[in-house]
Motif scaffolding. Structure first.
Motif, PDB file in Angstrom:
ATOM      1  N   ILE A 154      -6.739   7.537   3.116  1.00 47.31           N
ATOM      2  CA  ILE A 154      -6.072   8.769   2.679  1.00 47.31           C
ATOM      3  C   ILE A 154      -6.409   9.061   1.222  1.00 47.31           C
ATOM      4  O   ILE A 154      -6.694  10.206   0.841  1.00 47.31           O
ATOM      5  N   MET A 155      -6.397   8.016   0.395  1.00 47.57           N
ATOM      6  CA  MET A 155      -6.728   8.199  -1.019  1.00 47.57           C
ATOM      7  C   MET A 155      -8.184   8.620  -1.186  1.00 47.57           C
ATOM      8  O   MET A 155      -8.510   9.478  -2.016  1.00 47.57           O
ATOM      9  N   LEU A 178       0.149   6.788  -6.749  1.00 43.35           N
ATOM     10  CA  LEU A 178      -0.996   7.689  -6.955  1.00 43.35           C
ATOM     11  C   LEU A 178      -0.620   9.139  -6.651  1.00 43.35           C
ATOM     12  O   LEU A 178      -1.027  10.059  -7.376  1.00 43.35           O
ATOM     13  N   LEU A 179       0.151   9.350  -5.604  1.00 45.85           N
ATOM     14  CA  LEU A 179       0.588  10.706  -5.264  1.00 45.85           C
ATOM     15  C   LEU A 179       1.470  11.290  -6.363  1.00 45.85           C
ATOM     16  O   LEU A 179       1.385  12.476  -6.677  1.00 45.85           O
ATOM     17  N   GLN A 200      -0.116   3.895  -2.840  1.00 38.83           N
ATOM     18  CA  GLN A 200      -0.391   5.299  -2.520  1.00 38.83           C
ATOM     19  C   GLN A 200       0.697   6.206  -3.079  1.00 38.83           C
ATOM     20  O   GLN A 200       0.410   7.294  -3.587  1.00 38.83           O
ATOM     21  N   VAL A 238      -5.605   1.600   5.261  1.00 39.63           N
ATOM     22  CA  VAL A 238      -4.670   1.715   4.137  1.00 39.63           C
ATOM     23  C   VAL A 238      -5.265   2.470   2.948  1.00 39.63           C
ATOM     24  O   VAL A 238      -4.530   2.965   2.091  1.00 39.63           O
ATOM     25  N   MET A 239      -6.605   2.573   2.875  1.00 40.96           N
ATOM     26  CA  MET A 239      -7.237   3.224   1.722  1.00 40.96           C
ATOM     27  C   MET A 239      -7.786   4.615   2.016  1.00 40.96           C
ATOM     28  O   MET A 239      -8.094   5.357   1.081  1.00 40.96           O
ATOM     29  N   THR A 294      -2.637  17.258  -4.833  1.00 43.90           N
ATOM     30  CA  THR A 294      -2.781  16.830  -3.440  1.00 43.90           C
ATOM     31  C   THR A 294      -1.902  17.684  -2.532  1.00 43.90           C
ATOM     32  O   THR A 294      -1.017  18.408  -2.996  1.00 43.90           O
ATOM     33  N   TRP A 302       0.807  -1.212   0.000  1.00 40.40           N
ATOM     34  CA  TRP A 302       0.000   0.000   0.000  1.00 40.40           C
ATOM     35  C   TRP A 302       0.845   1.269   0.000  1.00 40.40           C
ATOM     36  O   TRP A 302       0.387   2.323  -0.456  1.00 40.40           O
ATOM     37  N   SER A 303       2.080   1.172   0.465  1.00 39.36           N
ATOM     38  CA  SER A 303       2.993   2.304   0.308  1.00 39.36           C
ATOM     39  C   SER A 303       3.271   2.558  -1.171  1.00 39.36           C
ATOM     40  O   SER A 303       3.284   3.705  -1.639  1.00 39.36           O
TER      41      SER A 303
END
Length: 334
Positions: free
Chosen positions: A264-265, A96-97, A93, A261-262, A104, A89-90
């Motif tokens: 923040i997105m 995606l960032l 994410q 884990v999800m 963001t 997940w790091s």
């Protein structure tokens, strides 16, 4: 009795994950400066005094039963349920960032993905620290030594540079150790309404000594009493909740890793979408919207993945080992 204890712990996880998502939603809205100056400073500090220590303590409560199966199976399980989701997940994410760079609050670079071995992306420091603690309890099996390490870590945390990973780890270790060493007692601890009210008063008093000028005032030894009292309030609340609300919070608690884990997105996506739409929402409305999507979106994803048996693929559940099935031998022909 065992079922009841598990139930209220899941309720506590449900309450905790709601607070985590709300805290990150509030910080995201304030950081984006979408509706003027921040107005949630005290609320932010109050929340952060106990919501992550709560999860560290809850994680520690499950350790003795798991570790009783042996050190090797214990670490193998934690590699799957803590280390693997941390890495996976790091990367998800982080990519995606990078893709949404400029849209963001947090900017990420490809080099940040290479550095997750020693510098976690927010909010995955929790999983990083948690895995380190899991290794520690395998290496240090003596309760007195573990308690001494926890006390030393709390003292050292007040001397370290703020916002560093080591600072976060040293401050959080005592909560994890309390969960490990007090596991059975905590599970059996009755907290009636009167106890919950007393703990709420204790938290209000303890909150007065939390520093207001420190860089991360909620991660100092002075914040420790407020953290313990706040955790106690959540536990008392979890034991007192019933009916449909209890069922809903238990479901959130069971899905807390997926939400964590999800979220923040989901928070960031909601904030970006509302910005593009230009809706004239007040700050509290934006926070409520981001919190709602940050909880319900990942929860829905969890249910979909579970229905398809994909939770283990994404590090959100342990794979179920099925016993090999052998066909019945054919009877010998006459």
């Amino acid at each position: 009795m065992q079922s009841a204890r598990v139930d209220w712990l899941d309720v506590a996880r449900g309450v905790g994950i709601l607070l985590v998502v709300a805290g990150h939603a509030e910080r995201g809205v304030v950081a984006a400066a979408m509706t003027g100056p921040p107005r949630f400073g005290t609320w932010d500090l109050a929340l952060y005094t106990f919501h992550m220590p709560l999860f560290m303590l809850l994680a520690g409560i499950n350790v003795p039963a798991s570790l009783a199966k042996g050190a090797r199976p214990f670490l193998a399980a934690k590699c799957w349920t803590v280390l693997y989701p941390y890495v996976l997940w790091s990367l998800i994410q982080g990519m995606l960032l990078i893709a949404l760079s400029g849209m963001t609050n947090t900017q990420a670079r490809w080099t940040d993905l290479l550095a997750i071995a020693w510098q976690p992306l927010s909010p995955f420091w929790f999983l990083y620290a948690l895995f380190a603690f899991m290794v520690l309890v395998v290496l240090v099996r003596n309760a007195v030594a573990l308690a001494a390490l926890a006390v030393a870590a709390l003292i050292v945390s007040g001397l370290l540079e703020r916002e560093s990973l080591v600072h976060q780890i040293t401050y959080m270790l005592p909560f994890f150790v309390i969960g490990v060493l007090g596991s059975e007692r905590i599970k059996a601890l009755p907290l009636p309404l009167q106890a919950g009210l007393a703990l709420a008063v204790a938290w209000l008093l303890a909150f007065q000594i939390v520093p207001r000028t420190d860089t991360m005032p909620y991660l100092t030894p002075w914040s420790f009493p407020a953290a313990l009292a706040g955790i106690g309030v959540v536990f008392a609340l979890a034991q007192g909740i019933g009916g449909r609300l209890k069922g809903g919070l238990m479901a959130l608690g069971e899905a807390s890793m997926s939400i964590y884990v999800m979220h923040i997105m989901a928070n960031a996506g909601t904030r970006i979408a509302l910005t593009k739409l230009g809706l004239p929402l007040p700050q509290w409305g934006l926070i409520a919207a981001c919190t709602s999507v940050g909880v319900l979106g990942p929860f829905a994803a969890h249910q979909v993945l579970r229905s398809r048996g994909l939770l283990p693929v994404f590090g959100l559940a342990r794979p179920v080992r099925r016993k090999a099935e052998f066909p019945l031998a054919r009877p010998a022909s006459a």
